[in-house]
Design an enzyme around this catalytic site. Structure first.
Site, PDB file in Angstrom:
ATOM      1  N   THR A 167      -9.504   4.942  -2.412  1.00  0.00           N
ATOM      2  CA  THR A 167      -9.967   6.297  -2.722  1.00  0.00           C
ATOM      3  C   THR A 167      -8.822   7.006  -3.428  1.00  0.00           C
ATOM      4  O   THR A 167      -7.799   7.306  -2.802  1.00  0.00           O
ATOM      5  CB  THR A 167     -10.354   7.061  -1.436  1.00  0.00           C
ATOM      6  OG1 THR A 167     -11.257   6.242  -0.682  1.00  0.00           O
ATOM      7  CG2 THR A 167     -11.016   8.382  -1.779  1.00  0.00           C
ATOM      8  N   LYS A 227     -17.395   9.400  -3.673  1.00  0.00           N
ATOM      9  CA  LYS A 227     -16.653   9.032  -2.463  1.00  0.00           C
ATOM     10  C   LYS A 227     -16.038  10.273  -1.805  1.00  0.00           C
ATOM     11  O   LYS A 227     -16.081  10.442  -0.582  1.00  0.00           O
ATOM     12  CB  LYS A 227     -15.564   8.004  -2.829  1.00  0.00           C
ATOM     13  CG  LYS A 227     -14.596   7.698  -1.722  1.00  0.00           C
ATOM     14  CD  LYS A 227     -15.249   7.058  -0.525  1.00  0.00           C
ATOM     15  CE  LYS A 227     -14.292   6.959   0.635  1.00  0.00           C
ATOM     16  NZ  LYS A 227     -14.942   6.573   1.885  1.00  0.00           N
ATOM     17  N   LYS A 254      -5.231  13.043   2.707  1.00  0.00           N
ATOM     18  CA  LYS A 254      -5.102  12.736   1.272  1.00  0.00           C
ATOM     19  C   LYS A 254      -6.430  12.971   0.549  1.00  0.00           C
ATOM     20  O   LYS A 254      -6.486  13.573  -0.523  1.00  0.00           O
ATOM     21  CB  LYS A 254      -4.646  11.270   1.150  1.00  0.00           C
ATOM     22  CG  LYS A 254      -4.568  10.685  -0.220  1.00  0.00           C
ATOM     23  CD  LYS A 254      -5.676   9.708  -0.586  1.00  0.00           C
ATOM     24  CE  LYS A 254      -6.028   8.604   0.343  1.00  0.00           C
ATOM     25  NZ  LYS A 254      -7.127   7.755  -0.071  1.00  0.00           N
TER      26      LYS A 254
HETATM   27  N1  LIG Z   1      -9.777   2.661   6.559  1.00  0.00           N
HETATM   28  C1  LIG Z   1     -10.956   3.111   6.198  1.00  0.00           C
HETATM   29  O1  LIG Z   1     -11.845   3.309   7.029  1.00  0.00           O
HETATM   30  C2  LIG Z   1     -11.273   3.382   4.742  1.00  0.00           C
HETATM   31  C3  LIG Z   1     -12.603   3.533   4.389  1.00  0.00           C
HETATM   32  C4  LIG Z   1     -12.932   3.788   3.057  1.00  0.00           C
HETATM   33  C5  LIG Z   1     -11.925   3.885   2.118  1.00  0.00           C
HETATM   34  N2  LIG Z   1     -10.623   3.752   2.480  1.00  0.00           N
HETATM   35  C6  LIG Z   1      -9.592   3.856   1.431  1.00  0.00           C
HETATM   36  O2  LIG Z   1      -9.143   2.536   1.149  1.00  0.00           O
HETATM   37  C7  LIG Z   1      -7.743   2.547   0.845  1.00  0.00           C
HETATM   38  C8  LIG Z   1      -7.000   1.654   1.827  1.00  0.00           C
HETATM   39  O3  LIG Z   1      -7.205   2.184   3.127  1.00  0.00           O
HETATM   40  P1  LIG Z   1      -6.651   1.446   4.442  1.00  0.00           P
HETATM   41  O4  LIG Z   1      -7.268   2.160   5.577  1.00  0.00           O
HETATM   42  O5  LIG Z   1      -6.767  -0.011   4.277  1.00  0.00           O
HETATM   43  O6  LIG Z   1      -5.104   1.899   4.351  1.00  0.00           O
HETATM   44  P2  LIG Z   1      -3.837   1.248   5.106  1.00  0.00           P
HETATM   45  O7  LIG Z   1      -4.254   0.456   6.276  1.00  0.00           O
HETATM   46  O8  LIG Z   1      -2.883   2.388   5.280  1.00  0.00           O
HETATM   47  O9  LIG Z   1      -3.270   0.235   4.009  1.00  0.00           O
HETATM   48  C9  LIG Z   1      -2.675   0.723   2.839  1.00  0.00           C
HETATM   49  C10 LIG Z   1      -2.291  -0.435   1.952  1.00  0.00           C
HETATM   50  O10 LIG Z   1      -1.661   0.093   0.774  1.00  0.00           O
HETATM   51  C11 LIG Z   1      -0.398  -0.576   0.611  1.00  0.00           C
HETATM   52  N3  LIG Z   1       0.524   0.323  -0.087  1.00  0.00           N
HETATM   53  C12 LIG Z   1       0.779   1.613   0.201  1.00  0.00           C
HETATM   54  N4  LIG Z   1       1.676   2.112  -0.672  1.00  0.00           N
HETATM   55  C13 LIG Z   1       1.991   1.097  -1.519  1.00  0.00           C
HETATM   56  C14 LIG Z   1       2.836   0.971  -2.644  1.00  0.00           C
HETATM   57  N5  LIG Z   1       3.560   2.015  -3.071  1.00  0.00           N
HETATM   58  N6  LIG Z   1       2.904  -0.221  -3.281  1.00  0.00           N
HETATM   59  C15 LIG Z   1       2.171  -1.273  -2.843  1.00  0.00           C
HETATM   60  N7  LIG Z   1       1.342  -1.225  -1.797  1.00  0.00           N
HETATM   61  C16 LIG Z   1       1.258  -0.047  -1.148  1.00  0.00           C
HETATM   62  C17 LIG Z   1       0.042  -0.907   2.025  1.00  0.00           C
HETATM   63  O11 LIG Z   1       1.049  -1.883   2.009  1.00  0.00           O
HETATM   64  P3  LIG Z   1       2.039  -2.029   3.293  1.00  0.00           P
HETATM   65  O12 LIG Z   1       1.300  -2.907   4.247  1.00  0.00           O
HETATM   66  O13 LIG Z   1       3.255  -2.635   2.730  1.00  0.00           O
HETATM   67  O14 LIG Z   1       2.266  -0.638   3.835  1.00  0.00           O
HETATM   68  C18 LIG Z   1      -1.292  -1.402   2.585  1.00  0.00           C
HETATM   69  O15 LIG Z   1      -1.581  -2.705   2.136  1.00  0.00           O
HETATM   70  C19 LIG Z   1      -7.317   4.030   0.893  1.00  0.00           C
HETATM   71  O16 LIG Z   1      -7.361   4.586  -0.386  1.00  0.00           O
HETATM   72  C20 LIG Z   1      -8.355   4.655   1.799  1.00  0.00           C
HETATM   73  O17 LIG Z   1      -8.512   6.041   1.548  1.00  0.00           O
HETATM   74  C21 LIG Z   1     -10.286   3.481   3.785  1.00  0.00           C
END
Ligand SMILES: NC(=O)c1ccc[n+]([C@@H]2O[C@H](COP(=O)([O-])OP(=O)(O)OC[C@H]3O[C@@H](n4cnc5c(N)ncnc54)[C@H](OP(=O)(O)O)[C@@H]3O)[C@@H](O)[C@H]2O)c1
Length: 295
Positions: free
Chosen positions: A98, A173, A241
């Site tokens: 997102t 979204k 965010k």
């Molecule tokens: N969780 C949900 O329910 C959900 C649902 C719909 C959409 N989303 C969206 O999907 C996306 C991922 O969500 P998530 O919940 O999976 O987040 P998360 O668990 O916090 O994972 C974030 C990922 O991004 C990587 N990352 C962050 N900063 C980075 C950088 N500067 N360079 C390279 N990699 C980086 C992290 O790597 P590290 O492991 O090294 O930190 C990790 O792999 C977000 O945009 C979120 O808003 C999430």
């Protein structure tokens, strides 16, 4: 026919279960995560570990991305050893994160310049649906690339929506997440109201979940909330965010979002009081704190 080679960048809460589904469906998978440790499980199941987003792009016909925010999308795509450096003409890059429409547009231009296509495909639903392959996929971008990716989307999600040729899915979204976050704040207030009045916590959640306001979202959260389990499916930090993205866009369009703006203050407060890495349903904890309720 052999299956196309797939790459996955970002193995966080969403990326890990989603990429696992493609691997288990038999797609040759190359993965990258900034913190390599998190790739261990996938590698043990047969995924190949890449040392950079560039290496993932070099190895893959479809490059999927699930990373935190706009800044990290730009970094993994346009930065040194980023996706753009490794793309071969004809490749398709799919971003499920997102992020802002501006960041998305910037990445699209760079991907197109390499003779490839960029699909903006944010998802609805959280980790449980990701593991079950029942997410909603909101896609915009090149229609032909969408059709080519559909067989993969069907492994990741139950519902696929094609919303248009540009940034439409980014707005869709954020519209959804405005509702998810504000609903959670309303739930928090209702629960604390009932708790202070002496109602049984678990029973309150049971009644709410089974009532007219018991949306699928409320039902997903009912069990963890009953157990006071705030293990993150979607963190408070990431919800904040999304509220910032929505409010910034709304300002630029002269649209006022008063309830969204107010809820954003609670998200900031939740993060400031140590709940940033908990699930966003920790808005309930914050509401309890504000009412002077301790467990
Ligand atoms: N969780 C949900 O329910 C959900 C649902 C719909 C959409 N989303 C969206 O999907 C996306 C991922 O969500 P998530 O919940 O999976 O987040 P998360 O668990 O916090 O994972 C974030 C990922 O991004 C990587 N990352 C962050 N900063 C980075 C950088 N500067 N360079 C390279 N990699 C980086 C992290 O790597 P590290 O492991 O090294 O930190 C990790 O792999 C977000 O945009 C979120 O808003 C999430």
């Amino acid at each position: 026919m052999s299956k196309p080679r797939v790459g996955w960048i970002g193995l966080g809460n969403m990326g890990k279960p989603m990429s696992t589904r493609l691997l288990e469906a038999g797609y040759p998978l190359t993965v990258y995560n900034r913190t390599a440790e998190k790739a261990k499980e996938l590698v043990s199941k047969g995924a190949k570990l890449a040392s950079s987003p560039k290496e993932v792009a070099e190895a893959s016909e479809f490059v999927f991305i699930t990373i935190a925010d706009s800044k990290s999308l730009i970094e993994v795509c346009l930065g040194k050893n980023g996706v753009i450096e490794g793309l071969k003409p004809g490749g398709i890059v799919i971003d499920h994160s997102t992020v802002s429409p501006e960041a998305s547009l910037q990445v699209n231009e760079a991907v197109e310049a390499k003779g490839c296509k960029f699909l903006r495909a944010p998802v609805t639903g959280s980790t449980v649906l990701a593991a079950a392959g029942t997410l909603g996929i909101l896609c915009s971008g090149d229609r032909e690339a969408y059709e080519k990716t559909l067989e993969l989307f069907k492994i990741l999600g139950k519902n696929q929506f094609y919303l248009g040729g540009g940034e439409e899915s980014r707005y869709m979204k954020l519209a959804l997440n405005i509702m998810v976050g504000t609903t959670c704040q309303m739930l928090a207030e209702a629960l604390v109201f009932g708790e202070r009045a002496g109602l049984n916590w678990g029973q309150m959640l049971e009644v709410i979940a089974g009532s007219a306001v018991g949306s699928p979202l409320v039902n997903y959260k009912a069990k963890p909330l009953t157990n006071r389990d705030y293990t993150p499916a979607f963190t408070t930090r990431l919800m904040e965010k999304d509220f910032d993205l929505a409010l910034e866009i709304a300002r630029s369009m002269d649209v006022s979002l008063p309830i969204t703006a107010l809820t954003r203050q609670f998200l900031a407060s939740a993060r400031a009081t140590g709940k940033g890495e908990l699930d966003f349903s920790s808005l309930v904890l914050l509401a309890e704190e504000m009412a002077g309720i301790t467990q």
